[in-house]
Design an enzyme around this catalytic site. Structure first.
Site, PDB file in Angstrom:
ATOM      1  N   LYS A 258      19.196  45.860 -39.734  1.00  0.00           N
ATOM      2  CA  LYS A 258      19.784  45.277 -40.951  1.00  0.00           C
ATOM      3  C   LYS A 258      20.876  44.287 -40.568  1.00  0.00           C
ATOM      4  O   LYS A 258      21.807  44.616 -39.835  1.00  0.00           O
ATOM      5  CB  LYS A 258      20.360  46.383 -41.833  1.00  0.00           C
ATOM      6  N   ASP A 263      28.896  41.784 -47.021  1.00  0.00           N
ATOM      7  CA  ASP A 263      28.374  42.446 -48.220  1.00  0.00           C
ATOM      8  C   ASP A 263      29.473  42.632 -49.254  1.00  0.00           C
ATOM      9  O   ASP A 263      30.317  43.512 -49.132  1.00  0.00           O
ATOM     10  CB  ASP A 263      27.776  43.806 -47.838  1.00  0.00           C
ATOM     11  N   LYS A 270      31.791  45.315 -55.014  1.00  0.00           N
ATOM     12  CA  LYS A 270      32.538  46.440 -54.462  1.00  0.00           C
ATOM     13  C   LYS A 270      34.018  46.345 -54.850  1.00  0.00           C
ATOM     14  O   LYS A 270      34.517  45.260 -55.152  1.00  0.00           O
ATOM     15  CB  LYS A 270      32.446  46.416 -52.928  1.00  0.00           C
ATOM     16  N   ASP A 281      28.530  45.087 -41.784  1.00  0.00           N
ATOM     17  CA  ASP A 281      27.260  45.504 -42.380  1.00  0.00           C
ATOM     18  C   ASP A 281      26.053  44.926 -41.651  1.00  0.00           C
ATOM     19  O   ASP A 281      24.917  45.137 -42.057  1.00  0.00           O
ATOM     20  CB  ASP A 281      27.216  45.112 -43.866  1.00  0.00           C
ATOM     21  N   ASP A 340      24.270  46.329 -54.918  1.00  0.00           N
ATOM     22  CA  ASP A 340      24.970  46.775 -53.711  1.00  0.00           C
ATOM     23  C   ASP A 340      24.088  47.676 -52.850  1.00  0.00           C
ATOM     24  O   ASP A 340      24.482  48.058 -51.755  1.00  0.00           O
ATOM     25  CB  ASP A 340      26.261  47.514 -54.092  1.00  0.00           C
ATOM     26  N   GLU A 342      21.545  46.709 -51.215  1.00  0.00           N
ATOM     27  CA  GLU A 342      20.787  45.529 -50.775  1.00  0.00           C
ATOM     28  C   GLU A 342      20.127  45.691 -49.412  1.00  0.00           C
ATOM     29  O   GLU A 342      19.139  45.031 -49.116  1.00  0.00           O
ATOM     30  CB  GLU A 342      21.713  44.302 -50.756  1.00  0.00           C
ATOM     31  N   ARG A 344      18.339  48.039 -48.114  1.00  0.00           N
ATOM     32  CA  ARG A 344      16.949  48.502 -48.198  1.00  0.00           C
ATOM     33  C   ARG A 344      16.026  47.393 -48.709  1.00  0.00           C
ATOM     34  O   ARG A 344      14.833  47.390 -48.420  1.00  0.00           O
ATOM     35  CB  ARG A 344      16.880  49.746 -49.087  1.00  0.00           C
TER      36      ARG A 344
END
Length: 529
Positions: A258, A263, A270, A281, A340, A342, A344
């Site tokens: 990933k 993010d 967030k 991230d 959020d 995201e 996956r």
């Protein structure tokens, strides 16, 4: 750092030539066979300056009869590599500011040193001496330490030498992953990660790198991936790394990382507190790049492919909204209930792409859920897999490398909360079991091959005063690759493909061709970004 090994036993230990000598002892292995050192240890214990209890250390300056000007007595919990590493790190802290350029590390008689001990030592030294400098001119200059020598018996010498070689390669990979994670989001962009992949391919002839731009990603039908990228001015990249160490006919191991370089949470934004840490991230992507660097150094006889979907997750007028439905590369539609969640959404398309590689196994690595941090803290990475052989191999590699994982459940019942009234599945379930439902979501795209998911949200970086990337799980992944290369006929083999599976694959391809047409609005947004 220059790592060496040398043989010295008994009376020769006190005459080892170095600026500092670290002597590792345990409650069961407290003698060295060197009269000078053994008397120093006995006197220190008698005076209650030192005890054979884990974590105790005693610095002795210019001890009589010892060639090294500095001696540090260290008590390890036991003879295991993990305890040995902890003792060495403690010893380094004792001499770090004293100007020692060459440190030798010896062990008590009977404390047998293996390749794992040597590897653990290198990783401990590398961690203890790492300093981030890229955007910090005021960072302290490199310390005096330039050389570390492991002192062993003749019987242990070959293992120690092999462990130092492996340890140095893994340490380089960990350092790369760590440095990429520590870079600010305005430095480490998707383009930067793509350039890093290309740099590796120039440095190592066994690595080939391909970096796909937005147009090529769109052409593949990766509508789920692009739905995350659409809110950012930074263009997305899909990175494909290949290492060929075996015959082309051998099925590759595939690592999927990933790569969300920042993010914000997107429209489901967030809270501001701690959002700076969302530069980490892309820890999964960093670990794939770091693993490729380590593997390229060690040259195992195996084929390896790395897939890195990378983009930012930002709020803007072109961002995906909660309730939007996107079409994945597999043809399955996804209702984006929370932007959020995201990671996956980009991983699922990369996992679908992995199917065309006919892999022996696929492992995805992602800083996926805060729920995994709640469950496991920062000690273990979360491991999810329905494949017993693959899960066992990863757990074993984690134990060997001291980069551990803990197996989590993956029962199909957890997927009930992913049902959607408007798409094939939603991208989130309820709050309960969040790390598990995220893994179950990914499992929907991995039916054709052996698959495991590593949630590294708790292990990829540290917060607080020690804030920074850890480079995990490069150690685990590299050890897994080395183990598979060494296993020969016992290595993990591709999942058998049934006749009906082939038919289903054909239907999926036609389904993709049909459904990607409905991604036209997203494509237009992508072109504007």
């Amino acid at each position: 750092m220059d790592y060496r090994s040398t043989v010295a036993e008994g009376p020769a230990l006190s005459q080892v030539n170095a600026d500092a000598l670290l002597l590792v002892l345990t409650s069961e292995q407290a003698n060295t066979g060197d009269a000078v050192l053994d008397k120093l240890v006995k006197d220190a214990i008698s005076a209650e300056d030192f005890a054979l209890k884990a974590g105790r250390a005693l610095y002795i300056h210019r001890p009589t009869g010892v060639k090294a000007a500095r001696l540090v007595l260290l008590a390890a919990a036991d003879a295991k590599p993990k305890s040995y590493k902890a003792a060495v790190v403690k010893g380094l802290a004792q001499v770090k500011e004293l100007g020692a350029a060459h440190v030798a590390v010896a062990a008590a008689k009977g404390l047998a040193l293996s390749a794992d001990h040597a590897k653990a030592l290198v990783l401990g030294v590398a961690d203890a001496t790492y300093v981030y400098r890229h955007t910090k001119p005021s960072a302290p200059k490199a310390g005096a330490l330039k050389k570390v020598t492991v002192v062993s018996t003749q019987a242990d010498a070959a293992g120690v030498k092999a462990g130092l070689t492996q340890g140095q390669a893994v340490a380089e990979g960990v350092a790369l992953g760590r440095e990429l994670g520590n870079l600010p989001g305005n430095y480490c962009t998707p383009t930067h990660l793509g350039n890093e992949a290309k740099r590796l391919s120039r440095e190592f002839k066994h690595i080939k790198a391909e970096v796909l731009d937005r147009r090529a990603i769109d052409k593949l039908g990766m509508g789920s991936f692009l739905s995350v990228a659409n809110g950012s001015a930074q263009p997305p990249r899909f990175i494909i790394l290949r290492y060929q160490g075996a015959a082309a006919s051998q099925a590759p191991v595939v690592l999927v990382g990933k790569g969300i370089t920042f993010d914000t949470g997107g429209i489901s934004i967030k809270p501001g507190a701690g959002m700076d840490e969302m530069k980490f991230d892309m820890g999964g992507a960093a670990s794939v790049l770091g693993t490729f660097r380590a593997v390229a150094e060690l040259k195992p006889k195996i084929n390896l492919v790395g897939l890195i979907p990378t983009c930012e997750n930002m709020p803007s007028g072109s961002s995906t909204k909660p309730g939007d439905v996107v079409t994945s590369m597999s043809g399955q539609t996804i209702e984006v209930l929370n932007t959020d969640a995201e990671g996956r959404l980009i991983l699922c398309d990369a996992l679908t792409y992995a199917e065309r590689l006919k892999p022996a196994a696929v492992v995805d690595i992602a800083t996926l859920t805060g729920a995994c941090v709640v469950a496991l803290g920062n000690v273990h990475s979360g491991l999810f897999s329905a494949d017993e052989q693959l899960a066992g191999a990863l757990l074993e590699a984690g134990q060997q490398s001291l980069d551990t994982a803990w197996r989590m459940p993956l029962d199909e019942e957890y997927g009930e909360s992913l049902k959607s009234n408007f798409a094939d599945l939603g991208n989130v379930g309820g709050r309960e079991g969040g790390a598990i439902t995220a893994a179950v979501f990914l499992s929907k795209f991995t039916k054709a091959y052996r698959w495991a998911h590593l949630d590294i949200a708790g292990s990829a970086w540290k917060s607080g005063g020690a804030k920074g990337g850890t480079g995990r799980p490069v150690g685990l992944l590299t050890q897994f690759i080395l183990n598979q290369a060494a296993a020969g006929k016992d290595a993990i083999a591709p999942k058998p493909v049934k006749a009906e599976g082939k038919a289903a694959a054909g239907k999926t391809a036609r389904k993709v061709a049909g459904k990607t047409v409905r991604q036209a609005p997203a494509r237009k947004a992508a072109a504007k970004a």
